[in-house]
Design a protein around this motif. Sequence first.
Motif, PDB file in Angstrom:
ATOM      1  N   SER A 364      82.141   3.004 -48.402  1.00 52.54           N
ATOM      2  CA  SER A 364      82.085   1.840 -47.418  1.00 52.54           C
ATOM      3  C   SER A 364      82.069   2.514 -46.010  1.00 52.54           C
ATOM      4  O   SER A 364      82.487   3.735 -46.079  1.00 52.54           O
ATOM      5  CB  SER A 364      83.380   1.068 -47.274  1.00 52.54           C
ATOM      6  OG  SER A 364      83.393   0.250 -48.683  1.00 52.54           O
ATOM      7  N   GLU A 366      82.301   1.526 -41.774  1.00 50.71           N
ATOM      8  CA  GLU A 366      82.761   0.685 -40.684  1.00 50.71           C
ATOM      9  C   GLU A 366      82.120   1.342 -39.526  1.00 50.71           C
ATOM     10  O   GLU A 366      82.653   2.333 -39.155  1.00 50.71           O
ATOM     11  CB  GLU A 366      84.010   0.290 -40.938  1.00 50.71           C
ATOM     12  CG  GLU A 366      84.285  -0.557 -41.995  1.00 50.71           C
ATOM     13  CD  GLU A 366      85.642  -1.187 -41.909  1.00 50.71           C
ATOM     14  OE1 GLU A 366      86.019  -2.198 -42.753  1.00 50.71           O
ATOM     15  OE2 GLU A 366      86.446  -0.614 -41.064  1.00 50.71           O
ATOM     16  N   LYS A 403      77.849   0.380 -48.504  1.00 45.51           N
ATOM     17  CA  LYS A 403      78.230  -0.902 -47.979  1.00 45.51           C
ATOM     18  C   LYS A 403      78.644  -0.658 -46.544  1.00 45.51           C
ATOM     19  O   LYS A 403      79.489  -0.028 -46.119  1.00 45.51           O
ATOM     20  CB  LYS A 403      79.416  -1.743 -48.447  1.00 45.51           C
ATOM     21  CG  LYS A 403      79.013  -1.877 -49.833  1.00 45.51           C
ATOM     22  CD  LYS A 403      80.157  -2.602 -50.707  1.00 45.51           C
ATOM     23  CE  LYS A 403      79.674  -3.455 -51.657  1.00 45.51           C
ATOM     24  NZ  LYS A 403      80.525  -4.684 -52.190  1.00 45.51           N
ATOM     25  N   LYS A 405      79.199  -2.028 -42.530  1.00 47.16           N
ATOM     26  CA  LYS A 405      79.675  -3.121 -41.841  1.00 47.16           C
ATOM     27  C   LYS A 405      79.879  -2.926 -40.067  1.00 47.16           C
ATOM     28  O   LYS A 405      80.388  -1.778 -40.121  1.00 47.16           O
ATOM     29  CB  LYS A 405      81.152  -3.312 -42.487  1.00 47.16           C
ATOM     30  CG  LYS A 405      81.573  -4.933 -42.382  1.00 47.16           C
ATOM     31  CD  LYS A 405      82.808  -5.029 -43.076  1.00 47.16           C
ATOM     32  CE  LYS A 405      83.331  -6.682 -42.870  1.00 47.16           C
ATOM     33  NZ  LYS A 405      82.353  -7.703 -42.704  1.00 47.16           N
ATOM     34  N   SER A 447      76.282  -7.114 -41.773  1.00 41.61           N
ATOM     35  CA  SER A 447      76.401  -6.097 -42.655  1.00 41.61           C
ATOM     36  C   SER A 447      75.300  -5.673 -43.437  1.00 41.61           C
ATOM     37  O   SER A 447      74.127  -6.314 -43.216  1.00 41.61           O
ATOM     38  CB  SER A 447      77.576  -6.593 -43.748  1.00 41.61           C
ATOM     39  OG  SER A 447      76.903  -7.868 -44.260  1.00 41.61           O
TER      40      SER A 447
END
Length: 484
Positions: A364, A366, A403, A405, A447
């Motif tokens: 992930s 961010e 992923k 975001k 996202s």
Amino acid sequence: MRRCLALFVLLSAIACGPKPSVPEAEPTGVPDEAPADAGADPVAEKPTLPVIENVTTLPDENPDPDIVEVTLTAQPSKQTVAGLALDLYTFNGQFPGPLLQARKGNRVIVHFKNELPEPTTIHWHGLRIPADMDGSPRIQSPVPAGGTFTYDFIVPDAGSFWYHPHVRANEQIEKGLYAPFVVHSDDDPKVARERYLLVDDILLDGKGFVPFLGTNHEHVRGRVGNVLLTNGSVQGEGLIAVARVGEVERWRVVNTANARTMVLSIENAEFRVVGTDGGPLPAPYYVDKLEVAIGQRYDLEVIYTNLGEVKLLSSVLTRNAQNEVVEVPYDVFRVEVGGPSVQSDLLVWPTAPLPVRPVDATVSMEFDVVNDPQLGIIWRVNGISHAHAPLFTFEEGQTVRMKLKNLVGPEHPFHLHGQFFSVVDDGTPASKQPGLRDVALLRGLGSLEVIAYMDNPGRWMAHCHNLEHAELGMMLELVVTPKN
Ligand code: C2O
Ligand code: CU
């Protein structure tokens, strides 16, 4: 914004260009067939590559059919752009830089000389080459002013790529250091003509380039330009081509802007998408509007169905008389389509669908920003800016779900060096995203999910291709360890 628009109009009015040239009766740009026994022939002929229109091609200095050897010099150059004498940075004195073309599997040798008053490197954007040839200043020490470096690599994939520096890229690219790179494949369907269109915007005032990173707006939104350029020319400044009804052309498009997502459409012709960053698509598809994130490429097949003027339009946000923000089309390239008509069939790409690979790992990321009282705006990934230690380590051959975001407003065109990925969820219900990518758009507060194919070992950068965001910290490193 109003002042920007005024500048658009002002600058395009100054420009007036030469008349379109008359095309040859026979379509050019068709590669010669290699002789069937080329492999056995001791004096193998160098294959002729397709002519790509609207750009100048770098001369290949090596007679070996499997090697392309060129010389590139980064140098300052004063040139008139949009009616203003600008202090540009150029490759070989040309803006945009010259086209480098090769065939899939060729060895490419580039004798590079830096005549800029500052260090630089060349990054071969999208090419899956060894990490020490990638132009990343984390791995290759930048070439100092007056220095030289020899880039030497094999090009593994066919497709549309580009090259640009990776040191103070926000300034060096804006000043003109960017150029097209095409890798041909023997399977490329033949078209009447190929073109490369480099769509850019630059930020000028009446004297030249507006000072770099001079405003809070530029730190936050990136350097959004007020002059749109196609292959270095403003609207109407000589970028007019000619074609015949019924012809099919291949247009290779790249967005080389610092901070603007381009929204393109074509008026008065049909077009379909036949390739993306990672090369030809197994199944071409039709769209009305093409959203091109910074650094992304699209290969289009343009089919001239009608006589008359065909326009490549770029939608620009502006304010109308009611002070509402509206999208207005701005033409960045024009083709005069005349007769007599020719008969062409739609082309078939002999491309196999992507193999489906099971996912081995999920990570992930961010994306956010902080306003540091001392340092100002700092862009971060997972709380780190300008990460100098690898954020992730993978093994060669792994398939990784990423992923992403976006925790704040502005969008981020996410770019991964050295590998391709597929976009599995771009955060919008409607948009179609087939094909391999090395850039994908992470929307404002949105996202994005991609599946990355970690097939190229080395230490790699990943970053936001909004060049101001990258310069202000939105860069990270990852490692792909070799298998064995
Ligand atoms: Cu086109 Cu790391 O960049
Ligand atoms: Cu960004």
